[in-house]
Enzyme design. Sequence first.
Site, PDB file in Angstrom:
ATOM      1  N   SER A 126      -5.939   4.933  -1.671  1.00  0.00           N
ATOM      2  CA  SER A 126      -4.943   5.373  -0.689  1.00  0.00           C
ATOM      3  C   SER A 126      -5.324   5.017   0.738  1.00  0.00           C
ATOM      4  O   SER A 126      -4.469   4.632   1.541  1.00  0.00           O
ATOM      5  CB  SER A 126      -4.725   6.888  -0.808  1.00  0.00           C
ATOM      6  N   HIS A 185      -6.246   9.362   4.359  1.00  0.00           N
ATOM      7  CA  HIS A 185      -5.023   8.623   4.663  1.00  0.00           C
ATOM      8  C   HIS A 185      -4.941   8.284   6.151  1.00  0.00           C
ATOM      9  O   HIS A 185      -4.629   7.151   6.527  1.00  0.00           O
ATOM     10  CB  HIS A 185      -3.807   9.438   4.240  1.00  0.00           C
TER      11      HIS A 185
END
Length: 288
Positions: free
Chosen positions: A182, A228
Amino acid sequence: MNQVCYRHPDRPTALSCTRCGRSACPECLRPASVGQHCVDCVAEASATQRATAPTVVARRSVQPVVTYALIAVNLLVFGAVLLQAGGTDLRDLVTSSIYSHGVLVNGAGFENEYWRLLTSGFLHQSVPHLAINMFSLYIIGADLERVLGRARYLAIYLVGLLGGSAAVMAFQDGTTLTAGASGAIYGLMGALFVLLLKLKAPVTTVVVIIVVNIVFSVSLPNISLFGHLGGLVFGAASAAAVIWLPTAVLPPPKRTQAAVDRVGWYGLLALAVIAVAIGSGIGLGESL
């Protein structure tokens, strides 16, 4: 003394290039925004302009080999982990030596195991986790690779991955295991945003996608918000290093393609070093 064209000595002329001042005949001059330029000055200006940044036009005929390779590596690693663990539940996965020695661990004193900053980005905690990330990688990465070129694209992917890992180690509270691509994929989102700005293209869609994904990161359990955000920041900074940094530090006469590429790679290397320094500075210690 009568002036002659610098390219055609047999042709008298009263004209000259407003850039270099050389005498030139009408055949050797081209209209410019101010006056007229000789063909050599026009060619030099065109070469300089082409070297101010990497090409930002997608080459549809180019296969996104790096994107396919990254997907293949993630699938192969997950398959190897499953074979070792004998199950798909996270409680099973941690019994795999591949997973336990590669996952990112913070808050547990894991010292000197700096490779986890990188290897954790190729591990996943479930089949849905892997599927979502690989689908996102294909959707976002394929065109980015065609635009940026394979080497720069891979470098931006890896810097985003390292940036996500660094943010987890720096800001995540408690003892946690973090894995997944991610951070790197958010890095590609950040790079796409910068690229669209360079192209003066609408950024609304990519901004909405980023915001929606960040909302999910905040609202859903077991999602690494810091991973993230770290990937997003370092990915955007990587694209800026490739696209904007060379024009910022190189004066026009020195913007050869080699110099532009060199400055871009220096910027990417600096970001990678910063990410590793942040991640390793928090401290990684005993093995699992």
